[in-house]
Write an enzyme that holds these catalytic residues in place. Sequence first.
Site, PDB file in Angstrom:
ATOM      1  N   SER A 137       0.880  -1.151   0.000  1.00 54.32           N
ATOM      2  CA  SER A 137       0.000   0.000   0.000  1.00 54.32           C
ATOM      3  C   SER A 137       0.922   1.207   0.000  1.00 54.32           C
ATOM      4  O   SER A 137       1.675   1.408   0.934  1.00 54.32           O
ATOM      5  CB  SER A 137      -0.864  -0.011   1.252  1.00 54.32           C
ATOM      6  OG  SER A 137      -1.548   1.201   1.344  1.00 54.32           O
ATOM      7  N   ARG A 138       0.884   1.963  -1.101  1.00 58.87           N
ATOM      8  CA  ARG A 138       1.906   3.005  -1.252  1.00 58.87           C
ATOM      9  C   ARG A 138       1.610   4.274  -0.477  1.00 58.87           C
ATOM     10  O   ARG A 138       2.505   5.049  -0.209  1.00 58.87           O
ATOM     11  CB  ARG A 138       2.133   3.329  -2.726  1.00 58.87           C
ATOM     12  CG  ARG A 138       2.756   2.162  -3.445  1.00 58.87           C
ATOM     13  CD  ARG A 138       3.196   2.478  -4.853  1.00 58.87           C
ATOM     14  NE  ARG A 138       3.358   1.215  -5.552  1.00 58.87           N
ATOM     15  CZ  ARG A 138       2.494   0.717  -6.407  1.00 58.87           C
ATOM     16  NH1 ARG A 138       1.414   1.390  -6.719  1.00 58.87           N
ATOM     17  NH2 ARG A 138       2.697  -0.449  -6.962  1.00 58.87           N
ATOM     18  N   VAL A 139       0.362   4.539  -0.140  1.00 56.78           N
ATOM     19  CA  VAL A 139       0.087   5.774   0.602  1.00 56.78           C
ATOM     20  C   VAL A 139      -0.595   5.533   1.942  1.00 56.78           C
ATOM     21  O   VAL A 139      -0.663   6.424   2.770  1.00 56.78           O
ATOM     22  CB  VAL A 139      -0.777   6.762  -0.219  1.00 56.78           C
ATOM     23  CG1 VAL A 139      -0.039   7.248  -1.421  1.00 56.78           C
ATOM     24  CG2 VAL A 139      -2.083   6.135  -0.616  1.00 56.78           C
TER      25      VAL A 139
END
Length: 499
Positions: free
Chosen positions: A361-363
């Site tokens: 999950s990048r953010v």
Amino acid sequence: MTEKKISAFLKDRTAAFTPGPVIFRKGTVERVGDGVVHVKDLPGRKYGELLEFGSGVYGMALELTENGVGAVLLDAEDSVCAGETVKGTGRVAEVPVGEALLGRVIDPIGRPLDERELETDLYYPVERPSPAIMDRRPVDTPLETGILAIDSMIPIGRGQRELIIGDRQTGKTAIAVDAIINQRNTGVICVYCAVGQKSSTVAGVIETLRAAGAMDNSVVVHAGASDSPAIQYLAPFAACSVAEYFAERGRDVLVVYDDLTKHAVAYRTMTLLLLRPPGREAYPGDVFYLHSRLLERAACRSAETGGGTVTALPIIETMAGNIASYIPTNVISITDGQIYLESELFHAGIRPAVNTGLSVSRVGRSAQSEAMRAVSGTLRIDLSQYREMAVFTRFGSDLDAATVKMLRRGETLTNLFKQGKSHPYTLFEEVAVLLAYEADTFRDVPMKALGAKVTDYLAHMNAAFPAVAAHMNATGSMDDGTRAELLAAAERYREGTEL
Ligand code: ATP
Ligand code: MG
């Protein structure tokens, strides 16, 4: 489901927009076949315009040529004949929006599919521009799914786009539905968009949502496998417009697109019939743009533009775990991370079958609640070390005590992540389970009995700390004192003393 004919429904809609004298623009049907019509001599043609055919059937203009139009029929009817007259309506496809949609099931052009009249007079076009850069703000609030493995290691933030990807029958829909169920008391509105699925499957999802009490704040947009490709193509865009109505009014919305693989296939069917040149895997060159313009509409809006959010959970089905084929790679690159589900894990009984190594999950991490952040720091590392060691020691017999302990803790953690569907945890319960892992509360429990033991442990914790639980679930915060208190309680639980 009783359904008004698409043509009759659209006739009512377009009739509502003729306030003054109308100048009709007319053309002639040149060729028709496979749901695609070629029209010639239609002046002032517009991309996406709805066209009315002589028999009252509607089509959508998707290919504008020098002297004509290529249109796809919305109805699956074959009553259009060559030579007949076509009328340009000047309207594009629209969907009804508003509070009246909550709890309802509609199709992409707004026909109710649940045998009740739909009363709303506000319509949005299905295709709308995404919010500009300056109208956005960074993702900063968690969207809790109630699924421990996801909330702790692959956290999702409001306004994020997180892909759920995996082979068929790996629990993709189950995760999305659980995430919707978990929004019951959070004020988040949910839109579930089903594209190209069997109606019985979608009826099952609606029933699950109803039974869980999650339908009151949800809308279902359904375009079934038997609907025309044009209707299937419109579905995710329509669902997004429904969501945007609420986001523009400052609400938080979760949209699930189940699934975009079938959406891409419907689009491919449509474009190949329109004789557009095929590209990789026979998809048209603009299929990337198709999904990127859809997913770009998911956003965290700035206070000036309403402050609402649209979180998107697109779903993609892979073939034999191949995440490197065209559509999966496209959508992976558009989204802010993916939850990768694996058949092997699913069949081994590890459900939800999340492959934590390939999921990211990048953010979301920055949006994780304080309480969850305080207990989930090392989980990923623990799991990957366990997996490495498990492979390494598979054939070894005499292991030192430290390795044995690590293997057992890893196995316990893997089992703690198992969770039945439609049973989301509250934040307090998630934190309590992870603290039990930290305190090694279940060290003497055989793996088979772990599930029942966890249920019992959570019942005890909920009963012993009602005020702490309520506060944590409401605010997402946990101070050091509370953490120590809960950790001590987890230890006492193992010893069997009063919490
Ligand atoms: P499809 O590719 O057909 O859309 P899918 O990937 O969406 O499938 P689901 O329909 O969500 O998968 O789940 C497949 C089956 O697995 C269902 O029967 C569901 O009840 C079961 N299942 C899913 N998640 C869990 C879980 N956490 N625990 C137990 N059973 C589960
Ligand atoms: Mg599914």
